[in-house]
Design an enzyme around this catalytic site. Structure first.
Site, PDB file in Angstrom:
ATOM      1  N   HIS A 121       2.436  31.543 -17.815  1.00  0.00           N
ATOM      2  CA  HIS A 121       2.916  31.597 -16.445  1.00  0.00           C
ATOM      3  C   HIS A 121       2.797  32.993 -15.672  1.00  0.00           C
ATOM      4  CE1 HIS A 121       6.243  31.574 -13.333  1.00  0.00           C
ATOM      5  NE2 HIS A 121       6.350  30.302 -13.374  1.00  0.00           N
ATOM      6  N   ASP A 199       7.823  34.059 -24.372  1.00  0.00           N
ATOM      7  CA  ASP A 199       8.544  33.488 -23.020  1.00  0.00           C
ATOM      8  C   ASP A 199       9.023  32.145 -23.467  1.00  0.00           C
ATOM      9  OD1 ASP A 199       8.831  32.225 -20.867  1.00  0.00           O
ATOM     10  OD2 ASP A 199       6.853  32.627 -19.923  1.00  0.00           O
ATOM     11  N   GLN A 202      10.329  27.582 -21.119  1.00  0.00           N
ATOM     12  CA  GLN A 202      10.369  26.147 -21.158  1.00  0.00           C
ATOM     13  C   GLN A 202      10.542  25.753 -22.550  1.00  0.00           C
ATOM     14  OE1 GLN A 202       9.914  24.194 -18.808  1.00  0.00           O
ATOM     15  NE2 GLN A 202       9.110  25.647 -17.066  1.00  0.00           N
ATOM     16  N   LYS A 225      17.176  26.669 -15.873  1.00  0.00           N
ATOM     17  CA  LYS A 225      16.162  25.418 -16.420  1.00  0.00           C
ATOM     18  C   LYS A 225      16.874  24.729 -17.686  1.00  0.00           C
ATOM     19  CE  LYS A 225      11.747  27.828 -15.357  1.00  0.00           C
ATOM     20  NZ  LYS A 225      11.251  27.194 -14.449  1.00  0.00           N
ATOM     21  N   CYS A 371       2.274  28.186 -10.969  1.00  0.00           N
ATOM     22  CA  CYS A 371       2.061  29.775 -11.040  1.00  0.00           C
ATOM     23  C   CYS A 371       1.440  29.789 -12.454  1.00  0.00           C
ATOM     24  CB  CYS A 371       3.653  30.172 -11.298  1.00  0.00           C
ATOM     25  SG  CYS A 371       4.580  30.193 -10.085  1.00  0.00           S
TER      26      CYS A 371
END
Ligand code: PMP
Length: 418
Positions: A121, A199, A202, A225, A371
């Site tokens: 991303h 990261d 997600q 999220k 993104c």
């Protein structure tokens, strides 16, 4: 099986009562909020609100207690050893920037490499572009396999051959749903003495996490999220990792002593939290983690796996539809897999047109480059449409998606032929 959890929990999400027509399939961008979170924020403002960390009065001390209790909850929920390893940020993006500007500006030297992947991303690319340019370092990217996984051979080769000072990789792809073998990624980096940032934007909403066992040096995520409010994210660092890092943003609440000409700084994590934080939103994030505790992350994961299998089964036979991402059974020995995201294109149609068509049927999907422009280039497409699932997603919503996509595909096939 796929519908059990959503049938039980959907009523917790007021938006579905207010907008019963919606098939909301964009939770990877941001999740809807359960009443437990909405009420926790409203209740805090109505009963207990004051600024924190600076009040000599009971109300402020109580608000500070509520805020700091969430830091403990975050540490417990994600398996960090201590609340001192948790820094609240605005979102995952700001958490990456914090590491880039604090760790990166302090530690990167001319010629060093920050190793990312071509699947990242932009939040885990642009901060590294900015900071490496400042110090004369550079960013290199690990390749993707044709089926949408990280090429582990390329990763190991780049670690061996390049002067890598930091690895910064996603845990789960926002576009393909690939769950990368995080423990193996950490092991390979550490075997070379290289620290690693993951990261988890997600991953955190979908997988049970034990960050102590995972062993990454830096892990970033966003509350919004995970059914929590916007405006809150976290950097969760490995033990001792924050100790000697310089501040990122300066201001109130992060200092030890300030003189007109210079300052000294508080210890971690306060050193990284300048200014008034998103107090009520952090309280709301705590309520979201309580909600997820009650649901159970293992149950959530099982539900989403069943939904994904059902969706792939419904979508695969549709003529003219291209699906991206690894096969469901592609999890390898090192612990990868696939999370509940499906990206697709309809032959002859632009992804935005597909999303508009679906929107007319009240089906919310995202379209564009998500993104992740380098990943689009690797796939050789300008964009995709993406449907993403969550604990409130029902098999009936997936049926609606499949049926609408059959219509879209037939429409564009006719256009093609016309
Ligand atoms: N990384 C990934 C993989 C993401 O999907 C996102 C959100 N789309 C981010 C980072 C950035 O999250 P935020 O916008 O909450 O900072």
């Amino acid at each position: 099986l796929a519908g059990t959890l959503s049938a039980e929990l959907r009523g917790d999400f007021p938006i579905f009562t207010h907008r019963p027509e919606l098939a909301f399939l964009d939770s990877a961008a941001s999740a809807q909020k359960p009443r437990q979170v909405i009420e926790a924020v409203a209740e805090f403002y109505a009963h207990d609100y004051a600024n924190i960390h600076r009040g000599a009065y009971g109300l402020s001390m109580q608000a500070t207690g509520r805020f700091e209790a969430v830091r403990e909850k975050v540490a417990r929920f994600f398996g960090a050893g201590s609340p001192d390893q948790v820094v609240f940020t605005r979102n995952a993006t700001e958490a990456v920037n914090l590491v880039a500007y604090s760790w990166g500006l302090d530690r990167l030297r001319a010629g060093d490499v920050v190793l990312v992947s071509e699947m990242e991303h932009h939040a885990n690319l642009v901060p590294w572009h900015l900071v490496t340019a400042r110090v004369g370092a550079r960013v290199e990217a690990v390749r993707m396999t044709p089926d949408g996984r990280l090429d582990l051979e390329d990763y190991a080769a780049k670690l061996a051959r390049l002067p890598v000072r930091l690895v910064a990789l996603q845990h789960v792809s926002n576009l393909l749903g690939t769950v990368h073998p995080a423990r193996e990624l950490v092991r390979l980096a550490h075997a070379r003495g290289v620290p690693i940032l993951l990261d988890g934007a997600q991953a955190a909403p979908h997988l049970p996490l034990d960050l102590t066992a995972l062993g990454a040096d830096f892990y970033v995520l966003s509350s919004h999220k995970m059914f929590g409010p916007t405006g809150v994210g976290a950097l969760i660092a490995g033990p001792g990792r924050l100790g000697d890092l310089p501040p990122f943003l300066g201001g109130g609440d992060m200092i030890r002593e300030v003189f007109a000409t210079h300052s000294t700084y508080a210890g971690a994590p306060a050193r990284f939290e300048a200014g008034t934080p998103a107090i009520a939103e952090v309280v709301g994030f705590g309520a979201a983690l309580d909600y997820l505790d009650t649901v159970g992350m293992a149950r959530l994961e099982g539900h989403e796996r069943a939904l994904l299998a059902y969706a792939l089964e419904q979508l695969r036979p549709i003529e003219g539809l291209t699906l991206y991402g690894p096969a469901l059974d592609s999890s390898d020995a090192s612990g990868g897999g696939r999370s509940a995201v499906v990206s697709f294109n309809v032959r002859g149609a632009h992804a935005h047109d597909v999303a508009s068509f679906l929107d007319e049927a009240h089906i919310c999907v995202r379209a564009g480059h998500h993104c992740a422009q380098p990943l689009m280039r690797a796939l050789g497409v300008p964009g995709t449409a993406r449907a993403s699932f969550s604990l409130y997603t029902t098999p009936a919503e997936i049926d609606r998606l499949a049926s609408a996509l059959r219509e879209v595909a037939a429409f564009f096939a006719e256009e093609d032929g016309a």
